[in-house]
Design a protein around this motif. Sequence first.
Motif, short mmCIF file in Angstrom:
data_model
loop_
_atom_site.label_atom_id
_atom_site.label_comp_id
_atom_site.label_asym_id
_atom_site.label_seq_id
_atom_site.Cartn_x
_atom_site.Cartn_y
_atom_site.Cartn_z
N VAL A 58 8.71 14.94 2.69
CA VAL A 58 8.05 13.71 2.25
C VAL A 58 8.11 12.62 3.31
CG1 VAL A 58 10.10 12.69 1.17
CG2 VAL A 58 7.81 12.16 0.27
N THR A 59 9.13 12.70 4.18
CA THR A 59 9.25 11.69 5.25
C THR A 59 8.17 11.85 6.31
OG1 THR A 59 10.85 13.13 6.35
CG2 THR A 59 11.72 11.36 4.96
N ASP A 60 7.48 13.02 6.30
CA ASP A 60 6.42 13.25 7.28
C ASP A 60 5.06 12.81 6.77
OD1 ASP A 60 8.32 14.31 8.89
OD2 ASP A 60 7.70 16.40 8.68
N VAL A 61 5.03 12.30 5.54
CA VAL A 61 3.76 11.89 4.93
C VAL A 61 3.79 10.38 4.71
CG1 VAL A 61 2.13 12.34 3.06
CG2 VAL A 61 3.81 14.09 3.70
N SER A 62 2.67 9.74 4.98
CA SER A 62 2.56 8.30 4.78
C SER A 62 1.15 7.93 4.41
CB SER A 62 2.97 7.55 6.06
OG SER A 62 1.96 7.67 7.05
N VAL A 63 0.92 6.67 4.19
CA VAL A 63 -0.41 6.19 3.87
C VAL A 63 -1.38 6.45 5.01
CG1 VAL A 63 -0.02 3.86 4.74
CG2 VAL A 63 -1.68 4.21 2.92
N PHE A 64 -0.84 6.66 6.23
CA PHE A 64 -1.69 6.92 7.39
C PHE A 64 -2.12 8.39 7.48
CE2 PHE A 64 0.73 3.12 8.53
CZ PHE A 64 -0.30 2.27 8.91
N SER A 65 -1.52 9.28 6.65
CA SER A 65 -1.94 10.69 6.65
C SER A 65 -3.41 10.74 6.21
CB SER A 65 -1.07 11.49 5.70
OG SER A 65 0.29 11.45 6.14
N PRO A 66 -4.27 11.41 6.96
CA PRO A 66 -5.72 11.37 6.70
C PRO A 66 -6.11 11.66 5.25
CG PRO A 66 -5.30 12.43 8.80
CD PRO A 66 -3.97 12.22 8.16
N LYS A 67 -5.54 12.71 4.64
CA LYS A 67 -5.92 13.05 3.27
C LYS A 67 -5.51 11.96 2.29
CE LYS A 67 -6.12 18.12 3.34
NZ LYS A 67 -6.26 18.26 4.82
N VAL A 68 -4.32 11.38 2.49
CA VAL A 68 -3.84 10.31 1.61
C VAL A 68 -4.72 9.08 1.78
CG1 VAL A 68 -1.92 8.76 1.07
CG2 VAL A 68 -1.48 11.17 1.65
N LYS A 69 -4.98 8.72 3.02
CA LYS A 69 -5.79 7.53 3.29
C LYS A 69 -7.19 7.68 2.71
CE LYS A 69 -6.78 4.28 7.00
NZ LYS A 69 -6.56 3.95 8.43
N ALA A 70 -7.76 8.88 2.84
CA ALA A 70 -9.11 9.11 2.30
C ALA A 70 -9.13 9.03 0.78
CB ALA A 70 -9.62 10.48 2.76
N SER A 110 -8.64 10.47 -8.33
CA SER A 110 -7.61 10.71 -9.34
C SER A 110 -6.56 11.66 -8.77
CB SER A 110 -8.23 11.32 -10.60
OG SER A 110 -8.66 12.66 -10.34
N LEU A 111 -5.35 11.55 -9.28
CA LEU A 111 -4.26 12.38 -8.78
C LEU A 111 -4.56 13.85 -9.04
CD1 LEU A 111 -1.61 12.06 -7.30
CD2 LEU A 111 -0.44 11.98 -9.51
N THR A 112 -5.26 14.16 -10.18
CA THR A 112 -5.61 15.55 -10.50
C THR A 112 -6.58 16.10 -9.47
OG1 THR A 112 -5.29 15.15 -12.87
CG2 THR A 112 -6.62 17.06 -12.24
N VAL A 127 0.84 -1.20 0.00
CA VAL A 127 0.00 0.00 0.00
C VAL A 127 0.87 1.25 0.00
CG1 VAL A 127 -1.74 1.29 1.29
CG2 VAL A 127 -1.89 -1.21 1.16
N GLN A 128 2.00 1.18 0.69
CA GLN A 128 2.89 2.33 0.75
C GLN A 128 3.40 2.69 -0.66
OE1 GLN A 128 3.17 3.84 3.56
NE2 GLN A 128 4.71 5.39 3.12
N ASP A 129 3.72 1.67 -1.45
CA ASP A 129 4.18 1.92 -2.83
C ASP A 129 3.04 2.49 -3.68
OD1 ASP A 129 6.73 1.08 -2.26
OD2 ASP A 129 6.42 -0.97 -3.00
N LEU A 130 1.86 1.90 -3.51
CA LEU A 130 0.70 2.37 -4.29
C LEU A 130 0.35 3.81 -3.96
CD1 LEU A 130 -1.52 -0.84 -3.95
CD2 LEU A 130 -0.34 -0.05 -6.02
N ALA A 131 0.65 4.21 -2.73
CA ALA A 131 0.30 5.56 -2.28
C ALA A 131 1.36 6.59 -2.61
CB ALA A 131 0.06 5.54 -0.77
N GLN A 132 2.50 6.20 -3.17
CA GLN A 132 3.60 7.13 -3.40
C GLN A 132 3.22 8.37 -4.22
OE1 GLN A 132 6.77 7.68 -2.24
NE2 GLN A 132 6.02 6.20 -0.72
N PRO A 133 2.49 8.24 -5.31
CA PRO A 133 2.12 9.47 -6.08
C PRO A 133 1.34 10.46 -5.22
CG PRO A 133 1.72 7.51 -7.39
CD PRO A 133 2.01 7.02 -6.01
#
Length: 429
Positions: free
Chosen positions: A362-374, A389-391, A343-349
Amino acid sequence: MANGDDITNLARQFMGTPYVWGGADPSGFDCSGLVQYVYGKSGISVPRTTYNQIMIGASVGPDKLRPGDLVFFDTDRSKSGPDHVGIYIGGGKFIHAPRPGAGVKISSLSESYYMDRWMGGRRVPGVSASADPNAALDTTAPHLDANELAETYGMSYAFFKSQPELMKLLDGAVAGQWTPDKFGAEVKNSNWWKKNSESVRQAQVLQKTDPATYRAQMEAARVAAQKMAVQSGAVLSDKNVEKLAKNMVWYGWNESQVQNYLGGFIKFTEKGVLGGMAGQIAQAIKTEAYKNGVSVTKQSLLNNAQYVVRGLTTMEQITGSLRQQAAGLYPAFAEQIKAGASVQDLAQPYIQAYAQELGVPVTDVSVFSPKVKAALNRANAQGQPEAMSLTDFTQQLRNDPQWRRQPGVANQTMAVGRQVLQDMGLVAR
């Protein structure tokens, strides 16, 4: 060549001679001094001390003793090895210098004191069986059968004394003059034999028959138990170390059984960490969980570390379980996760966009960051799992007040606005 009868007859001449420590002549003897003097007068040289005398000649079982043989005992339990010697005279008896205050005397091998301390017999080179070469060997030691029968199964008289049921059998065997085969059959039919495994029987016999070896085995087991505990991350008290060592010696526990036992003692230290193998397992689980966007509790880490140490599960099984959880948490990527993608790789973009747009490392952001997870875990208009979508995600970030506070964003916005006004002819170029 001297014969045994002559040696024993010479020894009898010193009956009553006082005991003198270090004595080796008729004015006074100690046990080994009497032996050396009598054999020397018979033309046979033997060493001076008991410890050296037991090294000469050939070993003789108690049922094969004949006049002129040496008999050895361990009368001082504080020291290892033989410390008393006598000369066998036949009929289950021997002559010796026993102790201070008692002169040279004849004692019986059937006395419980000597049976309990018996160490062995030796046949001295140069001593013949009898003055008559055609005479039968002396095997008239009926009371000695207790030791003989005990040793049939590698057991000592001391061991039989520790087992009332077997001691009763031994007494019956001596009284009834049982054959070794009959005695062995009765031992195998005893409750002691039936209730204890072979390893337990061997440990119990060794404990009484060869206590020095038993203590050495137990100490080796304690050291091994403590070492394996440290390696596993188990926290054992002295009592638990002793229990584990006994299980290893008495019940022949293999490595799997030991690890299963140790798994029950995996605990967090005062600093809240796990040691040894358990610590490595916990770290591996945390890493795998992080990669798959799954949260794990402290208790879950402890439980799984215990299970792996005990051999109840494997890291491969735990990893598979974490991937199943991840597939359930991020259904839009279920197929990729099942195929091995993290999941971490899938979330990289999304992580890179988050860091760039909001100006955070970037080290402060992860898949657990609320906006990324949502963004990863959402549904489309039809209610089906579909990641943002990334856009759209980038536009969402630019709607965040934090984006407007980024250095240069305000100037960039002003520049865009000015360009629009110029294009409309509302301001001069």
